[in-house]
Design a protein around this motif. Sequence first.
Motif, short mmCIF file in Angstrom:
data_model
loop_
_atom_site.label_atom_id
_atom_site.label_comp_id
_atom_site.label_asym_id
_atom_site.label_seq_id
_atom_site.Cartn_x
_atom_site.Cartn_y
_atom_site.Cartn_z
N ARG A 82 2.48 -8.82 9.75
CA ARG A 82 1.08 -8.39 9.74
C ARG A 82 0.90 -7.02 9.09
O ARG A 82 0.21 -6.14 9.62
N ASP A 124 3.23 -11.13 5.59
CA ASP A 124 2.46 -12.06 6.41
C ASP A 124 2.99 -12.14 7.83
O ASP A 124 2.22 -12.12 8.80
N LYS A 153 -0.65 -5.26 5.92
CA LYS A 153 -1.64 -5.57 4.89
C LYS A 153 -1.21 -4.95 3.56
O LYS A 153 -0.94 -3.76 3.47
N PRO A 213 -2.00 -9.10 -2.56
CA PRO A 213 -1.11 -10.11 -2.00
C PRO A 213 -0.43 -10.94 -3.09
O PRO A 213 -0.80 -10.89 -4.27
N VAL A 262 -3.41 -15.27 0.59
CA VAL A 262 -4.31 -14.88 1.69
C VAL A 262 -5.67 -15.54 1.58
O VAL A 262 -6.53 -15.30 2.43
N ARG A 307 0.83 -1.21 0.00
CA ARG A 307 0.00 0.00 0.00
C ARG A 307 0.86 1.26 0.00
O ARG A 307 0.48 2.28 -0.56
#
Length: 851
Positions: A289, A286, A291, A295, A408, A251
Amino acid sequence: MPNIFASASPEVEPREREHAAISRRLAGECMVLLENRGALPFKETGKIALFGNGARQTVKGGTGSGDVNARRTVSVEEGLQNAGYVITTAGWLDRQAQKETQAKEAYWKWIHEKVEREGGVAIIAAFDHPYQEPAPERITEEDCLNSGTDTAVYVLARNSGEGGDRRAEPGDYFLLPEEKANLETIAAHYARTVVALNIGGVMDLSELKGIEGIGAVLLMTQLGALGGDALADVLSGRVTPSGKTSDTWARRYADYPSSATFSLNNQNVDDDWYTEGVYVGYRYFDSFRVKPEYPFGYGKSYTAFQVVPGEVKLEGEKVSVSATVTNTGAEYAGKEVVQLYYSAPEETLDKPYQELAAFEKTSLLAPGASETVTLSFSVRDMASYSEAEAAWILEPGEYLLRIGNSSVDTAAAAVLTLDRAVKTQTGRNLCVPDGKIEELKPPKRDASSVEGLPRIAIDAAAIPTRQMRYQQTREEYRTGKTERLTLADIRAGSCTVEELTAQLTLEELAQLCVGTLREGAAEIVGGASSSVPGAAGDTSPVIWESRGVPSMVLADGPAGLRLQPHFKATPDGKPLPGGGGLGGATVPFGDGPEYADAADYYQYCTPIPIGWALAQSWNTGLVEEAGEMIGREMEQFHVDLWLAPALNIHRNPLCGRNFEYYSEDPLLSGRMAAAMTKGVQSHPGKGTTIKHFAANNQEENRYFTNAHVSERALREIYVKGFEICVKEAQPFSIMTSYNLLNGVHTANCRELLQGMARDEWGFEGVVMTDWFTSQQVPWLAGKYQPRYPISASAGCIYAGNDMQMPGCGKNVEDILEAVQSGKELDGYRITKADLQYNAANVIRAAVRTMR
């Protein structure tokens, strides 16, 4: 008279048409549908408002040695027209094309003036000062209103290449303000707006995704000569997109763990510390954690699939997991990629949350149709490397298997249990870091629910430990045979390679280990062959007349075979200078008397999708078919070794050559490289050269940058793909990288080349340097003042780097001086036995290329 294998006719050959069709079919599976809100596919042909810097100037692949000289490239505009669509924005496209043409003309004029003023080579100046795309032509309200359609396609293009890294700046990793404004304009004016990404690496899409009205985003990538046709196939629904991401899309750029210190980001291009350790790509996202935007292993389709885990079996060391895939859609046929991941227990060693263990792609499934696929891997593949034990270890505990269609989107399938630690392989640490690396450690992993899952016990006693044995001091080859031994004797079985090598003089041995550029080939970067114009180089013919050992012709890749498409030769078959080069730095033909009676020859090869795109197909069968096609072109033009595939890891999205490389994941990379190698080497005497070995992740200051990598990260991430390819496909050759690895040039690293590749993996081929690795040419350092010295010729012989390419007289002189004096030269002491060992590997490779 020299042999010429090129065509004397400029006409398109049937082979070109056949191979173009293969490339187009492959390209159709390489595209990833990132977003779709009902905008795709187009139900019928009609009018399209086409915009974007890639609409007419579509990028077929990146720049540099990986560029393939195509006869022609089908742009997106042409591809849509070929498919029956009417393009209604010719005015805007003309303005954009004019802007592009003027910018490129000004750029090359500046480059050539700089070379004339300061000296040097145009292509090297272009490496140091890469072309920057101008901001796109503004899309006006009038452009939209006059287009006469409610459908718009915007092709957003980016290009990159060797010699320089990308930038986390607008116009590269980020959108330009003008691009954002254009996208906002068309999204507001058209009922259906589709964005096609004609790019060679991950970029930031946060601004694009924030624009209301964009109905679909398709990752086209760069698809070779027929990219425009292939895109039209997918937009029209003729082909259902089935690609999956081979990288994690963050992101924010800062979410990548190497972002702060990569390349120019911290202004230090001499040293790169791999502090993320094994946590690269999805292993980081992963485990920590974070995001992502998209993915790893992700991709939409025009239809929907259900993946149901089936039986899990353990037979000896082999784990097999079946899954039934059903096309639950009602209209479109499609293919799905089934992915199997494992989560290893954390005991002494910290572990990524999950790692890819296997994958399979289904056949084309009609609506309602089902197919059962079986995914297999070895229990050994789940071992982690312990630096403290100098061993690969399966730690005791529960190994959770998950299966699904992205990293995911998985379902737990089974638990494998191990009651005690097992050392699957023991040896020694080979590439110890030259300083302390403070590696990241992930937070404590949440416990996964395994209730109700099948539990299968791994029999520790059924997994024997493999003890590595390493080469010690090399012994000099000797023979009592007095007759002159030849290659024919080797092939007849009446002598060995070692016996022939024992008869050679020091001068012959040294010449064999150095390429032929010093012999008068045109000094064009990436085109140093004297026998096949445009090929990258030749090995020495020094014992051709006396022993029958031929020279080998080496040609660049990996997006096809890169040769000079048009050259001239004298009536007696001698190629004349001119017509070659890279990009816009083409050497013109001469106008001397020898050109008066010269004949024209043509070598048009087939560009295929870039490596990044191929990996996104997740289809090893189709990639193998592409390799088989390239092997046919190697046969036609008498090329022996293809300098491809390239499988360095996508450590950071800004690496300038990521377009050539496959993925952030070593298993996917290794499987793709093995498939390509099997395809090429299905043609007797034709071989691949896997590159760049190893940790070649930065293009700035690439000859002199020092990659500081832990032994574990090196083995589990950065060389694992090479290991997979060697063990599955046994490529003819390995090419070392330019960079240093933990303070030692990879070209001079005996532990890497001999210890790891040959002793541990069983590599049987020849090793070569990348071009000019050990040659002190004036432009090597470019705009930088290197901290580290150049690779040493004597060091190559010490390491078992058999061929120094493209070769120069000083390489030979340094080798002879080091052997004859018995003294250390540039930090390395070598013997006649070392030189014989390298020369014998070259001879074996030459024997292997004989059909």
